[in-house]
Design a protein around this motif. Structure first.
Motif, PDB file in Angstrom:
ATOM      1  N   ASN A 207       0.839  -1.197   0.000  1.00  0.00           N
ATOM      2  CA  ASN A 207       0.000   0.000   0.000  1.00  0.00           C
ATOM      3  C   ASN A 207       0.876   1.249   0.000  1.00  0.00           C
ATOM      4  O   ASN A 207       1.967   1.254   0.565  1.00  0.00           O
ATOM      5  N   MET A 208       0.387   2.298  -0.631  1.00  0.00           N
ATOM      6  CA  MET A 208       1.094   3.574  -0.639  1.00  0.00           C
ATOM      7  C   MET A 208       0.155   4.641  -0.068  1.00  0.00           C
ATOM      8  O   MET A 208      -0.594   5.289  -0.805  1.00  0.00           O
ATOM      9  N   PRO A 209       0.162   4.798   1.256  1.00  0.00           N
ATOM     10  CA  PRO A 209      -0.764   5.731   1.897  1.00  0.00           C
ATOM     11  C   PRO A 209      -0.165   7.128   2.033  1.00  0.00           C
ATOM     12  O   PRO A 209       1.057   7.311   2.088  1.00  0.00           O
ATOM     13  N   ALA A 210      -1.047   8.118   2.110  1.00  0.00           N
ATOM     14  CA  ALA A 210      -0.639   9.499   2.390  1.00  0.00           C
ATOM     15  C   ALA A 210      -1.816  10.195   3.069  1.00  0.00           C
ATOM     16  O   ALA A 210      -2.967  10.039   2.650  1.00  0.00           O
ATOM     17  N   ALA A 211      -1.530  10.933   4.127  1.00  0.00           N
ATOM     18  CA  ALA A 211      -2.585  11.637   4.872  1.00  0.00           C
ATOM     19  C   ALA A 211      -2.284  13.128   4.873  1.00  0.00           C
ATOM     20  O   ALA A 211      -1.140  13.543   5.054  1.00  0.00           O
ATOM     21  N   PHE A 212      -3.318  13.938   4.654  1.00  0.00           N
ATOM     22  CA  PHE A 212      -3.168  15.394   4.596  1.00  0.00           C
ATOM     23  C   PHE A 212      -4.183  16.042   5.524  1.00  0.00           C
ATOM     24  O   PHE A 212      -5.362  15.662   5.528  1.00  0.00           O
ATOM     25  N   ARG A 276      -7.319   5.590  13.141  1.00  0.00           N
ATOM     26  CA  ARG A 276      -8.111   5.517  11.910  1.00  0.00           C
ATOM     27  C   ARG A 276      -7.216   5.643  10.677  1.00  0.00           C
ATOM     28  O   ARG A 276      -7.406   4.953   9.668  1.00  0.00           O
ATOM     29  N   VAL A 277      -6.244   6.551  10.747  1.00  0.00           N
ATOM     30  CA  VAL A 277      -5.317   6.731   9.631  1.00  0.00           C
ATOM     31  C   VAL A 277      -4.531   5.445   9.403  1.00  0.00           C
ATOM     32  O   VAL A 277      -4.362   4.985   8.268  1.00  0.00           O
ATOM     33  N   ALA A 278      -4.055   4.832  10.495  1.00  0.00           N
ATOM     34  CA  ALA A 278      -3.296   3.586  10.384  1.00  0.00           C
ATOM     35  C   ALA A 278      -4.173   2.451   9.852  1.00  0.00           C
ATOM     36  O   ALA A 278      -3.720   1.617   9.053  1.00  0.00           O
ATOM     37  N   TRP A 305     -10.100  18.771   8.729  1.00  0.00           N
ATOM     38  CA  TRP A 305     -10.300  17.442   8.167  1.00  0.00           C
ATOM     39  C   TRP A 305      -8.952  16.746   7.992  1.00  0.00           C
ATOM     40  O   TRP A 305      -7.915  17.401   7.867  1.00  0.00           O
ATOM     41  N   VAL A 306      -8.980  15.432   7.936  1.00  0.00           N
ATOM     42  CA  VAL A 306      -7.811  14.645   7.534  1.00  0.00           C
ATOM     43  C   VAL A 306      -8.231  13.799   6.333  1.00  0.00           C
ATOM     44  O   VAL A 306      -9.192  13.034   6.415  1.00  0.00           O
ATOM     45  N   LEU A 307      -7.521  13.988   5.220  1.00  0.00           N
ATOM     46  CA  LEU A 307      -7.796  13.224   4.005  1.00  0.00           C
ATOM     47  C   LEU A 307      -6.754  12.118   3.881  1.00  0.00           C
ATOM     48  O   LEU A 307      -5.550  12.389   3.834  1.00  0.00           O
ATOM     49  N   CYS A 308      -7.211  10.883   3.829  1.00  0.00           N
ATOM     50  CA  CYS A 308      -6.318   9.734   3.700  1.00  0.00           C
ATOM     51  C   CYS A 308      -6.446   9.156   2.291  1.00  0.00           C
ATOM     52  O   CYS A 308      -7.513   8.664   1.914  1.00  0.00           O
ATOM     53  N   PHE A 309      -5.381   9.248   1.526  1.00  0.00           N
ATOM     54  CA  PHE A 309      -5.332   8.669   0.187  1.00  0.00           C
ATOM     55  C   PHE A 309      -4.510   7.376   0.253  1.00  0.00           C
ATOM     56  O   PHE A 309      -3.417   7.364   0.819  1.00  0.00           O
ATOM     57  N   THR A 310      -5.002   6.320  -0.358  1.00  0.00           N
ATOM     58  CA  THR A 310      -4.246   5.067  -0.409  1.00  0.00           C
ATOM     59  C   THR A 310      -4.291   4.518  -1.824  1.00  0.00           C
ATOM     60  O   THR A 310      -5.371   4.397  -2.408  1.00  0.00           O
ATOM     61  N   MET A 311      -3.116   4.229  -2.361  1.00  0.00           N
ATOM     62  CA  MET A 311      -3.001   3.557  -3.652  1.00  0.00           C
ATOM     63  C   MET A 311      -2.188   2.283  -3.456  1.00  0.00           C
ATOM     64  O   MET A 311      -1.490   2.133  -2.463  1.00  0.00           O
ATOM     65  N   HIS A 312      -2.285   1.390  -4.425  1.00  0.00           N
ATOM     66  CA  HIS A 312      -1.461   0.179  -4.384  1.00  0.00           C
ATOM     67  C   HIS A 312      -0.249   0.384  -5.284  1.00  0.00           C
ATOM     68  O   HIS A 312      -0.335   1.041  -6.330  1.00  0.00           O
TER      69      HIS A 312
END
Length: 393
Positions: A207-212, A276-278, A305-312
């Motif tokens: 997984n390639m996660p990023a949180a903003f 939640r982010v984890a 807000w916290v935006l969590c983007f996850t890509m593979h």
């Protein structure tokens, strides 16, 4: 390694800058009587490039009469001068067509308005990653191939042009769109990640996660439409992976919507938000069914807000994250639609498969070179090697 060079009396290397702007500088004191001019420095870099991997070759050499020392007699690294990244040498215009083409490519990659044919690529801010991109651009534009090492050996436009003039033309195989009918072949990278996913039965390790963290009003409907536009633009994000006769293939969905999960965490602790982010980052994708981009929106309060983007990783890499953020910002801010892409990742995968003859030669070479190495390294370990690799810690 610098001290192994002839005519070098003393030397030290140091990294200056951070991140993408970091440079490896080599400081030299030449032996008495040596003319340490630009040609001598270029020869030093050429010799280093033959003995070291590209990333260990200094971007620039700085010749000093003596190395600054501390009262204890050690090199005073804080006193070492840091040269400008841009070569200050006199501008000399290109005189032949090959030099003109190289100057244009250097300007594009280095973000410069003009380049002297005797300016050093690495002194201008170039590094091994840009060197790789430059060689790819040269192949596409001039139909001639040189190894990346050639740039370390001839780091000026003038020197590299001379190398190219003596190099035969090769047929550059451009990446072109392929038919989307039927099952499409995987790239070698996709095949590797698909195999690992099948072997482990689904895992979040790629997984390639990023949180903003975002402050202000957030329009969920606009966020959704912006994300869907990105997935519509990039086929690889709506690609699904199947097994046919024991072989992995990719199938591109005509359309797919990004799953966006919203949660209200008013009054929640920082630990709860982090959990939640984890949780989002560690939720595995189903490569046969899922959209390979998903988003979780955590509402902290009315304006935060916290935006969590996850890509593979099968659909993206570290570079892709920057592309995702830029396109999302452009679409969300309403700056207009993004143009269609001329080629997609599936086209690259088909092109890569067409290079198998050359790649087989490369594989044979490295198989021979590494034939005597042990399958597993014999370095001492502080703990026993587990039967199955884990990613904790």
């Amino acid at each position: 390694q610098l001290l192994q060079l002839p005519d070098v009396a003393r030397a030290v290397v140091q990294v200056v800058g951070e991140g993408a702007g970091a440079r490896l500088l080599g400081y030299l004191v030449a032996e008495p009587g040596v003319v340490a001019d630009a040609d001598w420095q270029a020869d030093c870099l050429s010799q280093l490039s033959k003995a070291l991997p590209d990333y260990m070759v200094p971007n620039q050499l700085v010749v000093l009469p003596e190395l600054p020392l501390t009262p204890n007699g050690k090199v005073d690294r804080k006193a070492l001068p840091i040269p400008d990244a841009v070569d200050a040498s006199e501008y000399i215009a290109p005189s032949i067509e090959t030099e003109q083409a190289l100057c244009q490519l250097w300007c594009q990659l280095l973000g410069l308005e003009q380049v002297s044919v005797r300016a050093n690529f690495f002194a201008l801010g170039g590094h091994s990653l840009l060197a790789t991109r430059l060689m790819s651009a040269i192949s596409a534009r001039l139909n001639k191939k040189l190894p990346v090492r050639a740039l370390f050996e001839a780091p000026t436009v003038e020197g590299l042009a001379a190398r190219l003039q003596a190099t035969e033309h090769t047929e550059h195989q451009a990446i072109t769109p392929v038919s989307r009918d039927g099952d499409l072949a995987l790239s070698f990278g996709q095949q590797r990640l698909w195999f690992i996913d099948r072997l482990e039965g689904g895992s979040a390790q790629y997984n390639m996660p990023a949180a903003f963290r975002v402050r202000g009003d957030l329009d969920i409907a606009r966020l959704q439409s912006s994300l869907d536009a990105i997935v519509a633009r990039h086929e690889v994000l709506r690609t699904q992976y199947e097994e046919v006769d024991g072989v992995g293939v990719q199938r591109i969905a005509a359309q797919m919507s990004v799953p966006v999960v919203s949660e209200d965490l008013h009054g929640a602790s920082k630990q709860a938000v982090s959990a939640r982010v984890a949780e989002e980052a560690n939720t595995a994708f189903d490569l046969q069914r899922d959209c390979l981009l998903r988003v979780r929106v955590l509402r902290i309060d009315a304006q935060e807000w916290v935006l969590c983007f996850t890509m593979h990783h099968i659909a993206s890499d570290g570079w892709s994250l920057g592309v995702l953020v830029r396109e999302f910002m452009a679409l969300y801010s309403g700056k207009g639609e993004l143009p269609a892409l001329p080629i997609q990742y599936a086209d690259y995968a088909a092109w890569q498969r067409g290079q198998e003859k050359q790649l087989a030669q490369d594989l044979d070479y490295w198989t021979t070179q590494l034939a005597d190495l042990p399958v597993v390294h014999g370095l001492p370990l502080d703990k026993a090697r587990p039967s199955e690799q884990r990613f904790t810690g």
